[in-house]
Motif scaffolding. Structure first.
Motif, PDB file in Angstrom:
ATOM      1  N   GLU A  19       0.824  -1.210   0.000  1.00 56.62           N
ATOM      2  CA  GLU A  19       0.000   0.000   0.000  1.00 56.62           C
ATOM      3  C   GLU A  19       0.859   1.261   0.000  1.00 56.62           C
ATOM      4  O   GLU A  19       0.550   2.246  -0.676  1.00 56.62           O
ATOM      5  N   LEU A  20       1.952   1.241   0.757  1.00 56.18           N
ATOM      6  CA  LEU A  20       2.844   2.394   0.775  1.00 56.18           C
ATOM      7  C   LEU A  20       3.511   2.594  -0.590  1.00 56.18           C
ATOM      8  O   LEU A  20       3.666   3.725  -1.067  1.00 56.18           O
ATOM      9  N   LYS A 303      -3.052   6.383   4.860  1.00 54.94           N
ATOM     10  CA  LYS A 303      -2.888   7.480   5.822  1.00 54.94           C
ATOM     11  C   LYS A 303      -1.405   7.725   6.103  1.00 54.94           C
ATOM     12  O   LYS A 303      -0.949   8.878   6.157  1.00 54.94           O
ATOM     13  N   LEU A 304      -0.651   6.643   6.301  1.00 52.71           N
ATOM     14  CA  LEU A 304       0.774   6.783   6.565  1.00 52.71           C
ATOM     15  C   LEU A 304       1.493   7.331   5.335  1.00 52.71           C
ATOM     16  O   LEU A 304       2.390   8.178   5.450  1.00 52.71           O
ATOM     17  N   ALA A 305       1.101   6.873   4.143  1.00 47.96           N
ATOM     18  CA  ALA A 305       1.722   7.362   2.920  1.00 47.96           C
ATOM     19  C   ALA A 305       1.516   8.873   2.768  1.00 47.96           C
ATOM     20  O   ALA A 305       2.457   9.617   2.441  1.00 47.96           O
ATOM     21  N   ALA A 306       0.286   9.333   2.989  1.00 54.14           N
ATOM     22  CA  ALA A 306       0.005  10.768   2.865  1.00 54.14           C
ATOM     23  C   ALA A 306       0.777  11.574   3.906  1.00 54.14           C
ATOM     24  O   ALA A 306       1.244  12.684   3.642  1.00 54.14           O
ATOM     25  N   THR A 307       0.940  11.004   5.095  1.00 52.48           N
ATOM     26  CA  THR A 307       1.686  11.683   6.153  1.00 52.48           C
ATOM     27  C   THR A 307       3.156  11.791   5.783  1.00 52.48           C
ATOM     28  O   THR A 307       3.776  12.857   5.925  1.00 52.48           O
ATOM     29  N   VAL A 308       3.747  10.711   5.295  1.00 53.49           N
ATOM     30  CA  VAL A 308       5.157  10.721   4.905  1.00 53.49           C
ATOM     31  C   VAL A 308       5.387  11.700   3.754  1.00 53.49           C
ATOM     32  O   VAL A 308       6.386  12.430   3.725  1.00 53.49           O
ATOM     33  N   ARG A 309       4.457  11.759   2.804  1.00 50.61           N
ATOM     34  CA  ARG A 309       4.600  12.628   1.637  1.00 50.61           C
ATOM     35  C   ARG A 309       4.273  14.093   1.942  1.00 50.61           C
ATOM     36  O   ARG A 309       4.479  14.962   1.101  1.00 50.61           O
ATOM     37  N   GLY A 310       3.730  14.355   3.139  1.00 54.31           N
ATOM     38  CA  GLY A 310       3.426  15.719   3.527  1.00 54.31           C
ATOM     39  C   GLY A 310       2.152  16.270   2.942  1.00 54.31           C
ATOM     40  O   GLY A 310       1.941  17.489   2.933  1.00 54.31           O
ATOM     41  N   THR A 311       1.257  15.387   2.476  1.00 49.96           N
ATOM     42  CA  THR A 311      -0.002  15.850   1.884  1.00 49.96           C
ATOM     43  C   THR A 311      -1.202  15.618   2.790  1.00 49.96           C
ATOM     44  O   THR A 311      -2.307  16.055   2.461  1.00 49.96           O
ATOM     45  N   ALA A 312      -1.012  14.963   3.917  1.00 50.96           N
ATOM     46  CA  ALA A 312      -2.134  14.620   4.797  1.00 50.96           C
ATOM     47  C   ALA A 312      -2.594  15.830   5.604  1.00 50.96           C
ATOM     48  O   ALA A 312      -1.770  16.641   6.041  1.00 50.96           O
ATOM     49  N   THR A 319      -6.286   9.047  13.096  1.00 54.55           N
ATOM     50  CA  THR A 319      -7.553   8.337  12.892  1.00 54.55           C
ATOM     51  C   THR A 319      -7.335   6.836  12.737  1.00 54.55           C
ATOM     52  O   THR A 319      -8.291   6.067  12.864  1.00 54.55           O
ATOM     53  N   TYR A 320      -6.102   6.415  12.473  1.00 53.07           N
ATOM     54  CA  TYR A 320      -5.827   4.974  12.401  1.00 53.07           C
ATOM     55  C   TYR A 320      -6.148   4.312  13.742  1.00 53.07           C
ATOM     56  O   TYR A 320      -6.899   3.331  13.796  1.00 53.07           O
ATOM     57  N   PRO A 474     -16.224  19.142   1.040  1.00 55.81           N
ATOM     58  CA  PRO A 474     -15.156  20.141   1.152  1.00 55.81           C
ATOM     59  C   PRO A 474     -13.827  19.551   0.714  1.00 55.81           C
ATOM     60  O   PRO A 474     -13.588  18.350   0.837  1.00 55.81           O
ATOM     61  N   ALA A 475     -12.944  20.387   0.203  1.00 51.79           N
ATOM     62  CA  ALA A 475     -11.692  19.898  -0.378  1.00 51.79           C
ATOM     63  C   ALA A 475     -10.805  19.191   0.633  1.00 51.79           C
ATOM     64  O   ALA A 475      -9.944  18.394   0.256  1.00 51.79           O
ATOM     65  N   ASP A 476     -10.988  19.463   1.927  1.00 48.60           N
ATOM     66  CA  ASP A 476     -10.129  18.843   2.932  1.00 48.60           C
ATOM     67  C   ASP A 476     -10.734  17.564   3.513  1.00 48.60           C
ATOM     68  O   ASP A 476     -10.244  17.039   4.514  1.00 48.60           O
ATOM     69  N   THR A 477     -11.793  17.021   2.884  1.00 47.37           N
ATOM     70  CA  THR A 477     -12.388  15.781   3.373  1.00 47.37           C
ATOM     71  C   THR A 477     -11.529  14.583   2.942  1.00 47.37           C
ATOM     72  O   THR A 477     -11.342  14.348   1.747  1.00 47.37           O
ATOM     73  N   TRP A 478     -11.022  13.858   3.902  1.00 50.82           N
ATOM     74  CA  TRP A 478     -10.197  12.669   3.633  1.00 50.82           C
ATOM     75  C   TRP A 478     -10.804  11.424   4.254  1.00 50.82           C
ATOM     76  O   TRP A 478     -10.914  10.396   3.604  1.00 50.82           O
ATOM     77  N   ALA A 479     -11.170  11.502   5.529  1.00 57.56           N
ATOM     78  CA  ALA A 479     -11.620  10.294   6.252  1.00 57.56           C
ATOM     79  C   ALA A 479     -13.084  10.431   6.683  1.00 57.56           C
ATOM     80  O   ALA A 479     -13.617  11.532   6.750  1.00 57.56           O
TER      81      ALA A 479
END
Length: 479
Positions: A19-20, A303-312, A319-320, A474-479
């Motif tokens: 997944e990553l 979630k971890l991928a977005a956090t590492v990439r700085g886009t989360a 939330t995990y 809204p554009a910031d909706t992820w989870a």
């Protein structure tokens, strides 16, 4: 970008690594064992796990290697649960030895670019604000690796969990089950399950001319480890319950397991995350362990991928724990209940088993509810946004077929990104940086899906947002 280090190359760690990699995050998997374990602790893949695999386009590989079974058991009750009534494209459990599951998952992870290193043992961690240093031993000696995050997928005795100082509270074992993979001279005609005053035994044929015996007898219902299982002891236990040993010989694997039930107090501490058996320990009732671990990884990976990439967005990785810790607690509750049923061999206990088995026949909705829970199709995450949420928010999205043969939802999810669907077929879709927009109409929608007009589906197949009017969240909706 520092890599993520995944510790443990079991199903959970391999799926997390894959997944990553879908999101371009460098991943190294460190595994203590030099070779894949030939002994298959788990032999069942549940419907929700098959759905997770289908979201990445690889469910067919597993179906080709396994055997679909339309029923499952709850607590070893004689009346089995009918998976055929479930609302899924995979209304069955898939019989597939864990060794084969791990082989297929490792092939998938490597295809995506994950590095899997065997014979590498993690001995400790040093965490700082900006990174984690992993201390390890490999074929070339000791070494250190810098990582952005470390994921402990290394089992119930997790080195990562202990090094991070995460408590693992729970109960000590009071019951001991056993498992024996043996050759039979006079095998039964097919799978066999029996329970009585002396205990319970299940017999399942495995590939390679081997049969698996799993059970617990009256003398196993006590605390304190009873020692290593021998072939003679296994034979005596089976004869006591079934009246014959089927000519068992040549043991391939003999093992015991207890009913200790434990759960990590947190699934994340700083740059350390836990998943699978490192986060929850339980009696292997119903074959749920492998499946819940893969589902943990499905929730964590994007979630971890977005956090590492700085886009989360802020708080996404938290939330995990918020979503999966309650699932783990429910897992322990269900497996403890099943253990009580499996070991209910007194007169009162057998009466309870008989009553519940009758109810499964007389009340189909009870059977369906238990099947949904065992299959993890009932998991719903709480809405994260303010105000009232649509009834679909947080629920699992099935593999919805589109009208006019235009494919299915899971066919749009292979890249592991959010999917924004306009279900009117003609609305103007905004551009969300983390979502792929699509216009489609559902074929034969039912329930809440009959009125929904727009929906944002997360990479793990749960609904992040839904609306009965055309539009978008809204554009910031992820989870």
């Amino acid at each position: 970008m520092d890599p993520v280090i995944v510790v443990g190359a079991g199903p959970t760690g391999l799926w997390l690594a894959a997944e990553l990699r879908l999101h371009g995050v460098p991943v190294t998997v460190l595994e203590t064992r030099e070779e894949r374990d030939p002994h298959s602790k788990a032999v069942t893949i549940h419907p929700r796990t098959l759905e997770v695999l289908a979201m990445r386009g690889i469910a067919g590989r597993f179906r080709a290697a396994g055997l679909p079974i339309p029923t499952g058991h709850f607590g070893g009750l004689p009346q089995r649960l009918d998976f055929g009534v479930l609302d899924t494209a995979y209304p069955f459990t898939l019989f597939l030895p864990q060794a084969d599951t791990e082989r297929l998952l490792e092939e998938h992870a490597r295809e995506l670019g994950a590095t899997v290193l065997r014979g590498h043992r993690v001995t400790g961690l040093e965490e700082r604000a900006d990174a984690v240093t992993v201390l390890a031993e490999g074929p070339g000696g000791t070494y250190r690796l810098r990582a952005s995050y470390v994921a402990g997928c290394d089992g119930t005795r997790s080195t990562v969990r202990q090094a991070a100082g995460i408590a693992f509270p729970g109960t000590e074992p009071s019951v001991w089950g056993w498992l024996g993979d043996v050759v039979l001279d006079e095998p039964p005609a097919g799978p066999l399950s029996a329970a009585g005053e002396h205990g319970g035994v299940m017999v399942v044929p495995l590939p390679g001319g081997v049969h698996r015996f799993v059970g617990a007898t009256a003398d196993d219902l006590r605390p304190g480890h009873p020692g290593e299982l021998t072939l003679e002891e296994l034979r005596a236990k089976v004869v006591r319950v079934l009246g014959t040993d089927f000519g068992m010989r040549d043991p391939r694997w003999l093992s015991r397991f207890g009913n200790a039930a434990r759960q990590a107090e947190t699934y994340r501490r700083g740059r350390i995350v836990l998943a699978g058996d490192a986060a929850h320990m339980h009696f292997p009732a119903g074959g749920v362990g492998l499946n819940v671990g893969v589902q943990d990884a499905a929730n964590l990976g994007w979630k971890l991928a977005a956090t590492v990439r700085g886009t989360a967005p802020a708080g996404l990785l938290d939330t995990y724990h918020a979503e999966r810790h309650p699932v783990g607690a429910e897992l322990l509750r269900h497996t403890m209940a099943q253990t009580a049923l499996m070991t209910a061999i007194s007169d009162d206990g057998r009466a309870l088993r008989s009553l519940l088995s009758s109810l499964l026949t007389e009340v189909p909705e009870l059977s369906r509810t238990l099947a949904e829970r065992l299959a993890a199709l009932d998991v719903r995450y709480p809405p994260s946004g303010p105000g009232p949420a649509h009834p679909l928010t947080g629920t699992r999205a099935p593999d919805l077929p589109f009208a006019d043969g235009a494919g299915t939802l899971y066919g749009l999810m292979h890249a592991g990104r959010h999917v924004l669907l306009d279900l009117t077929g003609d609305a103007e879709l905004p551009q969300l940086p983390h979502a792929d927009p699509h216009r489609a109409r559902l074929a034969d929608p039912a329930g809440a899906w009959a009125t929904v007009r727009a929906v944002l589906v997360r990479p793990d197949g749960h609904v992040a947002w839904a609306g009965d009017q055309a539009g978008a969240p809204p554009a910031d909706t992820w989870a």
